[in-house]
Design an enzyme around this catalytic site. Structure first.
Site, PDB file in Angstrom:
ATOM      1  N   GLY A  42      40.831 -24.609 -23.193  1.00 32.70           N
ATOM      2  CA  GLY A  42      41.928 -25.410 -22.630  1.00 32.70           C
ATOM      3  C   GLY A  42      41.578 -26.830 -22.233  1.00 32.70           C
ATOM      4  O   GLY A  42      42.406 -27.729 -22.335  1.00 32.70           O
ATOM      5  N   ASP A 101      46.119 -22.896 -11.777  1.00 30.97           N
ATOM      6  CA  ASP A 101      47.327 -22.084 -11.566  1.00 30.97           C
ATOM      7  C   ASP A 101      47.093 -21.242 -10.312  1.00 30.97           C
ATOM      8  O   ASP A 101      47.303 -21.706  -9.201  1.00 30.97           O
ATOM      9  CB  ASP A 101      47.549 -21.255 -12.838  1.00 30.97           C
ATOM     10  CG  ASP A 101      48.805 -20.395 -12.797  1.00 30.97           C
ATOM     11  OD1 ASP A 101      49.551 -20.460 -11.826  1.00 30.97           O
ATOM     12  OD2 ASP A 101      49.034 -19.641 -13.772  1.00 30.97           O
ATOM     13  N   THR A 102      46.611 -20.023 -10.451  1.00 27.94           N
ATOM     14  CA  THR A 102      46.244 -19.247  -9.257  1.00 27.94           C
ATOM     15  C   THR A 102      44.968 -19.815  -8.639  1.00 27.94           C
ATOM     16  O   THR A 102      44.727 -19.654  -7.441  1.00 27.94           O
ATOM     17  CB  THR A 102      45.993 -17.765  -9.595  1.00 27.94           C
ATOM     18  OG1 THR A 102      44.860 -17.669 -10.469  1.00 27.94           O
ATOM     19  CG2 THR A 102      47.201 -17.131 -10.256  1.00 27.94           C
ATOM     20  N   THR A 105      40.274 -18.819 -11.834  1.00 25.77           N
ATOM     21  CA  THR A 105      39.289 -19.248 -12.835  1.00 25.77           C
ATOM     22  C   THR A 105      38.336 -20.271 -12.214  1.00 25.77           C
ATOM     23  O   THR A 105      37.110 -20.108 -12.272  1.00 25.77           O
ATOM     24  CB  THR A 105      39.995 -19.899 -14.048  1.00 25.77           C
ATOM     25  OG1 THR A 105      40.924 -18.969 -14.587  1.00 25.77           O
ATOM     26  CG2 THR A 105      38.991 -20.302 -15.112  1.00 25.77           C
ATOM     27  N   LYS A 129      49.596 -26.316 -10.734  1.00 25.71           N
ATOM     28  CA  LYS A 129      50.931 -25.727 -10.591  1.00 25.71           C
ATOM     29  C   LYS A 129      51.236 -25.546  -9.115  1.00 25.71           C
ATOM     30  O   LYS A 129      50.511 -24.841  -8.409  1.00 25.71           O
ATOM     31  CB  LYS A 129      50.985 -24.367 -11.294  1.00 25.71           C
ATOM     32  CG  LYS A 129      51.378 -24.460 -12.734  1.00 25.71           C
ATOM     33  CD  LYS A 129      51.677 -23.101 -13.320  1.00 25.71           C
ATOM     34  CE  LYS A 129      51.614 -23.191 -14.826  1.00 25.71           C
ATOM     35  NZ  LYS A 129      51.787 -21.882 -15.473  1.00 25.71           N
ATOM     36  N   ASP A 157      47.551 -23.898 -24.429  1.00 28.15           N
ATOM     37  CA  ASP A 157      48.085 -23.162 -25.572  1.00 28.15           C
ATOM     38  C   ASP A 157      49.095 -22.102 -25.174  1.00 28.15           C
ATOM     39  O   ASP A 157      49.145 -21.655 -24.042  1.00 28.15           O
ATOM     40  CB  ASP A 157      46.939 -22.456 -26.301  1.00 28.15           C
ATOM     41  CG  ASP A 157      46.424 -21.252 -25.523  1.00 28.15           C
ATOM     42  OD1 ASP A 157      46.033 -21.428 -24.352  1.00 28.15           O
ATOM     43  OD2 ASP A 157      46.437 -20.136 -26.067  1.00 28.15           O
ATOM     44  N   ARG A 163      47.778 -26.633 -28.794  1.00 25.89           N
ATOM     45  CA  ARG A 163      46.765 -27.381 -28.042  1.00 25.89           C
ATOM     46  C   ARG A 163      46.705 -28.836 -28.487  1.00 25.89           C
ATOM     47  O   ARG A 163      46.308 -29.708 -27.735  1.00 25.89           O
ATOM     48  CB  ARG A 163      45.372 -26.762 -28.254  1.00 25.89           C
ATOM     49  CG  ARG A 163      45.209 -25.368 -27.675  1.00 25.89           C
ATOM     50  CD  ARG A 163      43.738 -24.981 -27.675  1.00 25.89           C
ATOM     51  NE  ARG A 163      43.522 -23.548 -27.538  1.00 25.89           N
ATOM     52  CZ  ARG A 163      43.454 -22.906 -26.375  1.00 25.89           C
ATOM     53  NH1 ARG A 163      43.620 -23.562 -25.245  1.00 25.89           N
ATOM     54  NH2 ARG A 163      43.247 -21.611 -26.344  1.00 25.89           N
TER      55      ARG A 163
HETATM   56  P1  IMP Z   1      44.157 -19.565 -13.016  1.00 27.78           P
HETATM   57  O1  IMP Z   1      42.874 -18.809 -13.059  1.00 27.78           O
HETATM   58  O2  IMP Z   1      45.307 -18.697 -12.606  1.00 27.78           O
HETATM   59  O3  IMP Z   1      44.102 -20.825 -12.193  1.00 27.78           O
HETATM   60  O4  IMP Z   1      44.515 -19.947 -14.483  1.00 27.78           O
HETATM   61  C1  IMP Z   1      43.884 -20.974 -15.093  1.00 27.78           C
HETATM   62  C2  IMP Z   1      43.860 -20.773 -16.591  1.00 27.78           C
HETATM   63  O5  IMP Z   1      45.050 -20.149 -17.085  1.00 27.78           O
HETATM   64  C3  IMP Z   1      43.798 -22.121 -17.227  1.00 27.78           C
HETATM   65  O6  IMP Z   1      42.462 -22.394 -17.588  1.00 27.78           O
HETATM   66  C4  IMP Z   1      44.661 -21.980 -18.440  1.00 27.78           C
HETATM   67  O7  IMP Z   1      43.878 -21.653 -19.547  1.00 27.78           O
HETATM   68  C5  IMP Z   1      45.576 -20.842 -18.179  1.00 27.78           C
HETATM   69  N1  IMP Z   1      46.954 -21.299 -17.838  1.00 27.78           N
HETATM   70  C6  IMP Z   1      47.528 -21.335 -16.623  1.00 27.78           C
HETATM   71  N2  IMP Z   1      48.774 -21.811 -16.671  1.00 27.78           N
HETATM   72  C7  IMP Z   1      49.003 -22.098 -17.972  1.00 27.78           C
HETATM   73  C8  IMP Z   1      50.138 -22.661 -18.673  1.00 27.78           C
HETATM   74  O8  IMP Z   1      51.185 -23.006 -18.117  1.00 27.78           O
HETATM   75  N3  IMP Z   1      49.980 -22.817 -20.009  1.00 27.78           N
HETATM   76  C9  IMP Z   1      48.842 -22.468 -20.683  1.00 27.78           C
HETATM   77  N4  IMP Z   1      47.766 -21.955 -20.072  1.00 27.78           N
HETATM   78  C10 IMP Z   1      47.842 -21.771 -18.721  1.00 27.78           C
HETATM   79 MG    MG Z   2      41.888 -22.065 -19.758  1.00 22.48          MG
END
Ligand code: IMP
Ligand code: MG
Length: 176
Positions: A42, A101-102, A105, A129, A157, A163
């Protein structure tokens, strides 16, 4: 590909300006011993532009992590897919991802890198987000804050595609 996009959230022009600003901000905190870590896949596109806005002798590493498994929602688990991880001893590490997002990661990756002897670990994301964070940590550098929508483009993606869009946009429902 462009036909599948309902609306553009962050334009090419906006991205260009903001990415340069982020590069400057990262270097304001120092320019020694920097290792930039790209979270694949990403952050690929964002990282390529960000690094070229940082005219210092930095190192680049890639980490392959997975949390979405191609769908539209986080699986809640972060997997490290690399056979072995780099040695970060004594380095100022800046982890680069496409979106926070959350935050799971980024939190897990930063924790892992800290445990590998990094002097400091910072995080830089193009997008955050709003209202989705479930972890304590907040990203150190954020390009743009967006609403709780699934977005694609500029590295992000849907099922492995989109992408290479030069902007960040929302998919038409028919494309999903
Ligand atoms: P987290 O661990 O919930 O913060 O998610 C992060 C990962 O989820 C990012 O590295 C993205 O690869 C993927 N992700 C989160 N939201 C989106 C989105 O809206 N579109 C595409 N990939 C997303
Ligand atoms: Mg990612």
């Amino acid at each position: 590909m462009h036909d599948d996009i309902a609306n553009i959230l962050v334009s090419e022009e906006q991205i260009e300006v903001r990415v340069k600003e982020l590069g400057v901000k990262i270097l304001e905190r120092g320019n020694e011993n920097i290792v930039m870590v790209i979270l694949l896949k990403g952050a690929l596109v964002f990282a390529a532009d960000l690094f070229r806005a940082m005219p210092v002798k930095l190192e680049i590493e890639c980490l392959n992590v997975s949390s979405y498994h191609g769908g539209m929602e986080s699986s809640g688990k972060v997997e490290f897919l690399d056979q072995c991880l780099p040695d970060f001893t004594g380095k100022r590490v800046v982890v680069v991802d496409d979106i926070f997002d959350t935050g799971l990661t980024m939190q897990e990756v930063c924790r892992e890198i800290s445990s590998r002897g990094a002097q400091s670990v910072e995080s830089c994301v193009l997008l955050e987000k709003e209202g989705c964070r479930t972890v304590e940590m907040k990203p150190d550098y954020v390009g743009y804050v967006i609403g709780n929508e699934f977005v694609v483009g500029y590295g992000l993606d849907y099922a492995g595609r989109y992408r290479n869009l030069p902007y960040v946009g929302v998919l038409r429902p028919e494309a999903v």
